[in-house]
Design a protein around this motif. Structure first.
Motif, PDB file in Angstrom:
ATOM      1  N   GLN A 167      24.681  50.352  -1.140  1.00  0.00           N
ATOM      2  CA  GLN A 167      23.677  50.475  -2.668  1.00  0.00           C
ATOM      3  C   GLN A 167      21.878  49.590  -2.990  1.00  0.00           C
ATOM      4  O   GLN A 167      21.748  50.210  -4.231  1.00  0.00           O
ATOM      5  N   SER A 168      22.498  48.773  -2.434  1.00  0.00           N
ATOM      6  CA  SER A 168      21.307  47.606  -2.009  1.00  0.00           C
ATOM      7  C   SER A 168      19.681  48.658  -2.062  1.00  0.00           C
ATOM      8  O   SER A 168      18.471  47.704  -2.978  1.00  0.00           O
ATOM      9  N   SER A 169      19.610  49.504  -1.331  1.00  0.00           N
ATOM     10  CA  SER A 169      18.313  50.328  -1.480  1.00  0.00           C
ATOM     11  C   SER A 169      17.287  50.744  -3.012  1.00  0.00           C
ATOM     12  O   SER A 169      16.683  50.507  -3.823  1.00  0.00           O
ATOM     13  N   SER A 170      19.208  51.906  -3.428  1.00  0.00           N
ATOM     14  CA  SER A 170      18.986  52.484  -4.917  1.00  0.00           C
ATOM     15  C   SER A 170      19.101  51.248  -5.656  1.00  0.00           C
ATOM     16  O   SER A 170      17.581  51.638  -6.742  1.00  0.00           O
ATOM     17  N   LEU A 171      19.773  50.265  -5.648  1.00  0.00           N
ATOM     18  CA  LEU A 171      19.101  48.714  -6.916  1.00  0.00           C
ATOM     19  C   LEU A 171      17.775  48.653  -6.454  1.00  0.00           C
ATOM     20  O   LEU A 171      17.446  47.952  -7.497  1.00  0.00           O
ATOM     21  N   LYS A 172      17.455  48.078  -5.216  1.00  0.00           N
ATOM     22  CA  LYS A 172      15.944  47.784  -5.491  1.00  0.00           C
ATOM     23  C   LYS A 172      14.920  48.612  -6.329  1.00  0.00           C
ATOM     24  O   LYS A 172      14.034  48.197  -6.693  1.00  0.00           O
ATOM     25  N   MET A 173      15.485  50.182  -6.295  1.00  0.00           N
ATOM     26  CA  MET A 173      13.945  50.969  -7.407  1.00  0.00           C
ATOM     27  C   MET A 173      14.220  50.903  -8.237  1.00  0.00           C
ATOM     28  O   MET A 173      13.302  50.722  -9.052  1.00  0.00           O
ATOM     29  N   TYR A 174      15.367  50.532  -8.896  1.00  0.00           N
ATOM     30  CA  TYR A 174      16.244  51.042 -10.049  1.00  0.00           C
ATOM     31  C   TYR A 174      15.545  49.169 -10.717  1.00  0.00           C
ATOM     32  O   TYR A 174      15.611  49.114 -11.382  1.00  0.00           O
ATOM     33  N   ALA A 175      16.070  48.262  -9.764  1.00  0.00           N
ATOM     34  CA  ALA A 175      15.097  46.902 -10.330  1.00  0.00           C
ATOM     35  C   ALA A 175      13.539  46.941 -10.249  1.00  0.00           C
ATOM     36  O   ALA A 175      13.188  46.670 -11.601  1.00  0.00           O
ATOM     37  N   LEU A 176      12.329  47.350  -9.699  1.00  0.00           N
ATOM     38  CA  LEU A 176      11.497  47.569  -9.847  1.00  0.00           C
ATOM     39  C   LEU A 176      11.839  48.798 -10.839  1.00  0.00           C
ATOM     40  O   LEU A 176       9.975  48.407 -11.450  1.00  0.00           O
ATOM     41  N   HIS A 177      11.815  48.658 -11.503  1.00  0.00           N
ATOM     42  CA  HIS A 177      12.035  49.713 -12.864  1.00  0.00           C
ATOM     43  C   HIS A 177      12.015  49.216 -13.999  1.00  0.00           C
ATOM     44  O   HIS A 177      10.793  49.202 -15.072  1.00  0.00           O
ATOM     45  N   PHE A 178      12.473  48.099 -13.455  1.00  0.00           N
ATOM     46  CA  PHE A 178      12.417  47.106 -15.437  1.00  0.00           C
ATOM     47  C   PHE A 178      11.739  46.457 -14.931  1.00  0.00           C
ATOM     48  O   PHE A 178      11.145  45.823 -15.941  1.00  0.00           O
ATOM     49  N   THR A 179      11.751  45.331 -13.352  1.00  0.00           N
ATOM     50  CA  THR A 179      10.745  44.104 -13.610  1.00  0.00           C
ATOM     51  C   THR A 179       9.097  44.444 -13.477  1.00  0.00           C
ATOM     52  O   THR A 179       8.367  43.665 -13.376  1.00  0.00           O
TER      53      THR A 179
END
Length: 179
Positions: free
Chosen positions: A13-25
């Protein structure tokens, strides 16, 4: 599910988590840090995950809460730390440390003010300050209780007047203004 199986599912799930994290940061490095924190928390608390539930949703919740907690911590720390080269005069008092020198001067002034009180005011006031009740002071000095109260009141007024330089304009509670 074993821990190794769980870890494998989480790492997928790390690649989808990275996209979600970019949404925040909105920053790649911060997003990578957030993903790393999320993965670490997920692997550390894998026993909290209930098999058969939505793993991606669970990871997203961990990430969102981690981001919020980190943001709150950052805001709290930033409010205490001055980041400018020069400290303004308003913040200067927070940058220095206090020592006992100032307190010694104040105590000397209080002792001097007490020493200037006439004995008829000093004795009842000091007894009251030490914890004696009005009636005990009246009995000891063999004077009426009303006189004791008046002398203590006058002593407080004289001390207040003598220590006026230390009145820094701080709003006093209502009960303190009843004098």
């Amino acid at each position: 599910m074993t821990k190794i199986e769980f870890n494998t599912m989480v790492m997928r799930q790390s690649s989808s988590l990275k996209m979600y994290a970019l949404h925040f940061t909105r920053d790649t490095d911060d997003a990578n840090d957030l993903v790393q924190d999320t993965l670490l928390k997920a692997i550390t608390y894998y026993n909290k995950f209930k098999e058969g539930t939505n793993l991606k949703g669970w990871l997203y919740t961990i990430m969102k809460n981690t981001f919020i907690n980190n943001y709150r911590r950052f805001v709290k720390i930033s409010s205490f730390v001055t980041k400018s080269e020069e400290i303004s005069s308003a913040n200067l008092v927070f940058s220095s440390t206090k020592n006992q020198g100032e307190s010694k001067f104040i105590m000397d002034d209080i002792k001097l003010a007490l020493g200037k009180l006439p004995e008829e005011y000093y004795v009842p006031f000091s007894m009251y300050f030490e914890g004696f009740k009005y009636h005990e002071i009246a009995d000891y000095l063999q004077i009426p209780i009303g006189t004791v109260k008046t002398r203590i009141h006058v002593a407080r007024k004289l001390l207040k007047k003598s220590l006026k330089p230390y009145d820094n304009g701080v709003k006093k509670p209502v009960y303190a203004e009843m004098d």
